[in-house]
Design a protein around this motif. Sequence first.
Motif, mmCIF file in Angstrom:
data_model
loop_
_atom_site.group_PDB
_atom_site.id
_atom_site.type_symbol
_atom_site.label_atom_id
_atom_site.label_comp_id
_atom_site.label_asym_id
_atom_site.label_seq_id
_atom_site.Cartn_x
_atom_site.Cartn_y
_atom_site.Cartn_z
ATOM 1 N N HIS A 49 62.841 14.284 12.061
ATOM 2 C CA HIS A 49 62.735 12.831 12.177
ATOM 3 C C HIS A 49 62.565 12.221 10.796
ATOM 4 C CE1 HIS A 49 62.237 13.712 16.390
ATOM 5 N NE2 HIS A 49 61.127 14.383 16.148
ATOM 6 N N GLY A 50 63.170 11.053 10.609
ATOM 7 C CA GLY A 50 63.003 10.314 9.378
ATOM 8 C C GLY A 50 63.804 10.903 8.232
ATOM 9 N N ASP A 51 63.480 10.462 7.033
ATOM 10 C CA ASP A 51 64.187 10.886 5.823
ATOM 11 C C ASP A 51 63.155 11.038 4.716
ATOM 12 O OD1 ASP A 51 66.163 11.539 4.064
ATOM 13 O OD2 ASP A 51 66.775 9.470 3.683
ATOM 14 N N ALA A 52 62.306 12.035 4.841
ATOM 15 C CA ALA A 52 61.186 12.199 3.917
ATOM 16 C C ALA A 52 61.648 12.717 2.570
ATOM 17 C CB ALA A 52 60.149 13.152 4.521
ATOM 18 N N GLY B 123 56.318 3.116 5.821
ATOM 19 C CA GLY B 123 57.158 4.227 6.227
ATOM 20 C C GLY B 123 56.490 5.582 6.128
ATOM 21 N N ARG B 124 55.156 5.630 6.105
ATOM 22 C CA ARG B 124 54.420 6.892 5.999
ATOM 23 C C ARG B 124 53.862 7.289 7.359
ATOM 24 N NH1 ARG B 124 49.916 6.529 3.325
ATOM 25 N NH2 ARG B 124 49.849 4.249 3.265
ATOM 26 N N PHE B 125 53.998 8.568 7.672
ATOM 27 C CA PHE B 125 53.488 9.124 8.918
ATOM 28 C C PHE B 125 52.359 10.091 8.588
ATOM 29 C CE2 PHE B 125 53.274 12.056 12.472
ATOM 30 C CZ PHE B 125 53.369 11.204 13.564
ATOM 31 N N GLU C 139 50.833 14.246 5.558
ATOM 32 C CA GLU C 139 51.348 12.880 5.420
ATOM 33 C C GLU C 139 52.675 12.925 4.683
ATOM 34 O OE1 GLU C 139 49.985 8.904 3.025
ATOM 35 O OE2 GLU C 139 48.491 9.872 4.308
ATOM 36 N N ASN C 140 53.655 12.198 5.193
ATOM 37 C CA ASN C 140 54.980 12.162 4.568
ATOM 38 C C ASN C 140 55.528 10.752 4.610
ATOM 39 O OD1 ASN C 140 55.396 13.071 7.599
ATOM 40 N ND2 ASN C 140 57.257 11.994 6.997
ATOM 41 N N ASP C 141 56.462 10.464 3.712
ATOM 42 C CA ASP C 141 57.130 9.168 3.711
ATOM 43 C C ASP C 141 58.446 9.279 4.466
ATOM 44 O OD1 ASP C 141 58.643 10.696 2.051
ATOM 45 O OD2 ASP C 141 58.624 9.330 0.343
ATOM 46 N N GLY C 142 59.190 8.160 4.515
ATOM 47 C CA GLY C 142 60.494 8.159 5.168
ATOM 48 C C GLY C 142 60.458 8.248 6.664
ATOM 49 N N ALA C 143 59.320 7.920 7.293
ATOM 50 C CA ALA C 143 59.222 7.999 8.755
ATOM 51 C C ALA C 143 59.874 6.776 9.380
ATOM 52 C CB ALA C 143 57.757 8.080 9.190
ATOM 53 N N PRO C 144 60.627 6.925 10.497
ATOM 54 C CA PRO C 144 61.226 5.772 11.169
ATOM 55 C C PRO C 144 60.164 4.886 11.768
ATOM 56 C CG PRO C 144 61.501 7.752 12.499
ATOM 57 C CD PRO C 144 60.923 8.189 11.186
#
Length: 411
Positions: free
Chosen positions: A330-333, A391-393, A353-358
Amino acid sequence: MTGWWKNRSSAGKVELYTRWSFYLFVALEIVSFGMVPVAAAAGKSSHTVPLLLFTLVCGHAALCGVLTSESLHWVVGRRERPVRLAVVTAVASGAATFIVLALEAAGKIPERGVTAMLLPAFTWFSAGALVLALRSVRKMRWVGPAAAAGTGLTALALGLPAGEALGYAVVVLLGSLFFIFTCGFSAWLLRTVYELDHSREVQARLAVAEERLRFGRDLHDVMGRNLAVIALKSELAIQLARRERPEAVEQMIEVQRIAQESQREVRDVVRGYRQADLAVELEGARGVLSAAGMDCRVDFRAGRGPELPAEVQSALGWVVREATTNILRHGDAHRCLIRLTAEETGSVTLLVENDGAPEAPAGPPGSGLAGLRERLAALDGTLQAGLVGDGRFRLRAEIPNRRPQELEVRA
């Protein structure tokens, strides 16, 4: 407002950028070339020919835009190749070129330089659109020379001077080669990006299939021999019972012992399959995230790792595995942080924790997080997961523990 971009995969973003870049060619052809005859006819009494030429440019631009859109769908594998539309575009481009040259030969063009501006509109853009519908480079390289030769020969056949016909042919050739290279490279890049994205999905599926095969082999190794022995001893017990021999009872006792041993071995196999080693999972996460092109930095010292109970490490290992899978799917981390902390108060916290989350989930929630909550609940632990902005999950797991130590892993 930005979800239409953030919610797309990397391949989808590349396709969107490429598609709208080609759509701008439609506006460029109309504004830069279509307005030339209209501007040249300003202040003159007759506007029939300029309007005709402007209409031809607009129709040609729209036709090339439709062919470009259909060809891009074919490039990414959604539709069949638009062969008929490509043929129609080629014929229409040739007809428009013939009309312009015929009007030039008849002296109907308002200004002398208008023809030199209109011919590129009907050849350059059509050459680029046609290249998108071709896969072989050998066929692509003949589009430009064919357009240039057709333009030059048509000009000579209509009685235009040889020098002027040669000039038209050279202009068409040079511009067509540029558009052919640009469009052909864009199509190759888009196709490659989608193939890489598909390969990553296939790789994930193969990893799951390999794990299932390993589990199946382990069960076969454990149960195969024991089941064969049980079958033989059961057959022997039946024969002894028919002969009323007392040894039949001993054989059935042995069958019972082997069956109980098999149950124990199966439990050991399943328990080992369900347990996840925290150190192994952290190293695996680093390798997978690095292979996916993310900014991955891991600082994990095996000799100074957190001294946690086996059941706590297993539960946190599953959290790392599930979090890594979600980041890839999911997303584009581009960046990810994994932090493991054992506080003096007796709680162990794992933060991923990661960025690029939808901004919105791509589908209904799966059973991965629910399964993690069940594992952690068995150890009185908790799990929290959700967006934290920009955009962080963030996924946070906490388990009670009495051994304080801290480890930070940056991935």
